[in-house]
Design an enzyme around this catalytic site. Structure first.
Site, PDB file in Angstrom:
ATOM      1  N   HIS A 257      -9.077   4.509  -2.443  1.00 53.56           N
ATOM      2  CA  HIS A 257      -8.546   5.076  -3.365  1.00 53.56           C
ATOM      3  C   HIS A 257      -8.255   7.020  -4.116  1.00 53.56           C
ATOM      4  CE1 HIS A 257      -9.327   0.912  -4.494  1.00 53.56           C
ATOM      5  NE2 HIS A 257      -8.118   0.748  -4.919  1.00 53.56           N
ATOM      6  N   ASP A 330      -1.411  -2.759   0.849  1.00 53.48           N
ATOM      7  CA  ASP A 330      -2.355  -2.064  -0.829  1.00 53.48           C
ATOM      8  C   ASP A 330      -1.850  -1.042  -1.182  1.00 53.48           C
ATOM      9  OD1 ASP A 330      -4.189  -1.954  -1.796  1.00 53.48           O
ATOM     10  OD2 ASP A 330      -5.303  -1.830  -0.755  1.00 53.48           O
TER      11      ASP A 330
END
Length: 610
Positions: A257, A330
């Site tokens: 992330h 993702d």
């Protein structure tokens, strides 16, 4: 999940039969065969006919799965309208579909999509109606991250299960299958047809900041069996399961992330460690696989993340492993995929690598137009888009979205958070709690000898829309089991003053339960446990996230691993402490010594009982 109010959804009633027929008429006509209508899924020739009728803009839209703020497809709250205008340039989900013709929408609690089950069903119906009423309108594939444990977007009153590492500690394929079956049935009842679960990563790095307890464990054979079982459960309930994160995210100390991880496994090690769960998922008929935003030089030495790697996604996943289902990225807002290329290049490169669904780009207009331009300028062919669109339409067809895109409130009432489902979650949880230390047979804790219990410790924000805080849930559960229990939150980094307050309270109690959360060598949590033990009161430490805490707590006479701080796992830990059930969980990961990480303190499979 922070919002629990129901509120108006703006489309509270399930669409009437007349509305459904009108909205689906175009799709139904396109799929109609010569001869009597039947319930069989439309075949490829009919799906190809649908693709051939799409404009280029519609084709580009089908490849995107996008977030949108609001509890309603047409009448969200003003704050959500403002957020949509700022981030997407539209006011509502209906406007998003009309402008970009996206093929999928992902639900998030923070986007206020998942207040409660009836509202979620209404939102799903509103999204389907808005899409199907468009020219050549298609049903939408609605998805979410419902892993259970510490990652879930739909909270109470839906049934919440133990997370993957807890299930790994239970070691039961039938439990994993039941979890998928029940959780899948509840998602489907709310109109969610694709779940980004299970995690197929083999977590072999205790310092992994992003996977950890989201993984079933460190043994690829055990992980493979549980992945396959959960896939069977979800897909047997009519929800597409998604194995993630290919080619494997279990051995990194960087969170994708916020950074760009590198996996240094050799090709041989990857084949032995990371590949087996994905092979098992494919053998189980997995509907979708999610990519990882990380680099694996042994598989592709270009420096590109796997999400953008043709050698990994086409060469290995498609050709070597023989997978022909849907590949979804993702989130494209994560740093791991954005660090090398700009946001306009990422979706184009992902499609060139072999991706079918582009998930949640930070700037949809930029990404959508980049793909459109790439086709017009010849970098991507329309045939390449058609290949992915056909995979997505096949999945929508398999899930029954062409036949039955809407859900009913009666199905929500019959399915979501039922007493039987909640009881099943409790039974599964009872088989996961792991007893690691029990000096002098302190546990089970006697109510007669230790009637007054103080519960202290870390109170991280409650995950998954559960009750929280953890100390309060533990104290409440112990109270229901006959103890007089008091909760005192000391946090994840208790100060000297906080520790002193807890020590003073401990002296007034007969026993102390401490909830620990990722304890480190210099942590205030470690000092808290040591000073509580020094009072002479019996101390029971419950690791409410990573089981590795036990290595930092040599003074604690009793240690349990709960693997998460959701209600279902905390209640199970309380029942084990009280002796209502025996501890049956076995470590699915090894715990190394704190002073010598090369030495294993507790191996995979370790666990005590009464």
């Amino acid at each position: 999940m922070h919002d629990t109010g129901t509120g108006s959804t703006g489309n509270t009633a399930q669409p009437s039969r007349r509305t459904v027929l009108a909205a689906t008429a175009g799709v139904t006509a396109a799929l109609a065969a010569a001869g009597p209508a039947h319930a069989a899924a439309p075949d490829d020739s009919r799906l190809r006919a649908l693709v051939s009728r799409m404009t280029l803009q519609e084709k580009v839209g089908q490849l995107f799965v996008m977030r949108v703020y609001g509890h309603s497809a047409t009448a969200p709250d003003q704050a959500d309208i403002d957020a949509n205008l700022k981030e997407i340039g539209v006011r509502t989900a209906a406007e998003l579909l009309a402008k970009y013709r996206v093929g999928g929408i992902i639900y998030f609690a923070w986007a206020h999509n998942t207040r409660e089950p009836h509202q979620i069903a209404d939102l799903s119906n509103g999204i389907q109606k808005a899409s199907l009423e468009l020219p050549r309108g298609l049903p939408v594939l609605i998805s979410t991250d419902q892993e259970h444990g510490i990652v879930a977007r739909v909270g109470k009153p839906a049934t919440l299960f133990p997370g993957a590492m807890a299930v790994g500690a239970g070691g039961s394929r039938s439990d994993a299958r039941a979890l998928g079956r029940i959780a899948g049935a509840e998602l489907r009842a709310m109109g969610i047809r694709q779940d980004y679960s299970p995690v197929a990563d083999v977590n072999v790095n205790p310092a992994n900041p992003v996977i950890g307890v989201r993984s079933f464990g460190a043994d690829p054979r055990a992980v493979s069996a549980l992945v396959a079982a959960e896939v069977a459960g979800y897909q047997g309930a009519g929800v597409a399961a998604t194995a993630k994160h290919f080619p494997g995210h279990g051995d990194t100390n960087v969170d994708s992330h916020t950074g760009f991880p590198t996996i240094t496994h050799s090709r041989e090690l990857w084949e032995k460690l990371d590949a087996p769960p994905f092979r098992a998922a494919i053998a189980a008929g997995i509907d979708s696989i999610m990519t990882a935003h990380l680099m694996v030089p042994a598989l592709d030495d270009s420096g590109d993340p796997a999400t953008l790697s043709r050698p990994i996604l086409t060469g290995i996943l498609r050709e070597r492993l023989g997978y022909d289902g849907v590949v979804v990225t993702d989130s494209l807002g994560m740093e791991g995929v954005r660090s090398k290329y700009g946001d306009a290049r990422v979706p184009v490169l992902a499609l060139k690598a072999g991706v079918d669904q582009l998930l949640n780009p930070p700037d949809l207009d930029l990404a959508w137009n980049a793909v459109l331009t790439a086709v017009r300028e010849g970098e991507l062919t329309e045939d390449r888009l058609d290949t992915s669109i056909l995979r997505v339409l096949r999945l929508k067809s398999k899930l029954g979205l062409f036949r039955s895109p809407y859900v009913g409130q009666g199905g929500v009432d019959r399915t979501v958070g039922t007493r039987a489902h909640l009881a099943a979650a409790d039974r599964i949880a009872e088989r996961t709690t792991t007893l690691l230390v029990n000096e002098g047979r302190l546990l089970p804790l006697s109510r007669r000898r230790y009637p007054k219990v103080l519960v202290v410790g870390a109170d991280p924000a409650s995950p998954s829309g559960t009750t929280g805080p953890p100390t309060g849930v533990l104290a409440g559960a112990l109270g229901e089991l006959g103890f007089t229990a008091t909760a005192l939150s000391t946090g994840t980094a208790p100060s000297a003053a906080t520790i002193a307050k807890a020590v003073a309270a401990a002296r007034e109690a007969d026993a102390v339960v401490v909830a620990t959360y990722n304890v480190t060598s210099g942590s205030g949590q470690k000092a808290l446990v040591e000073q509580l033990v020094a009072t002479g009161r019996p101390v029971v430490a419950v690791a409410i996230r990573n089981p590795y805490d036990v290595a930092q707590l040599p003074s604690a006479p009793a240690c349990l691993a709960a693997y998460s701080w959701t209600d279902v796992e905390l209640r199970s830990a309380a029942r084990v402490i009280a002796g209502r059930v025996k501890p049956r969980g076995k470590l699915p990961v090894p715990v190394q010594r704190a002073d010598d990480p090369e030495q294993v303190l507790y191996p995979v499979g370790y666990g005590l009982s009464y």
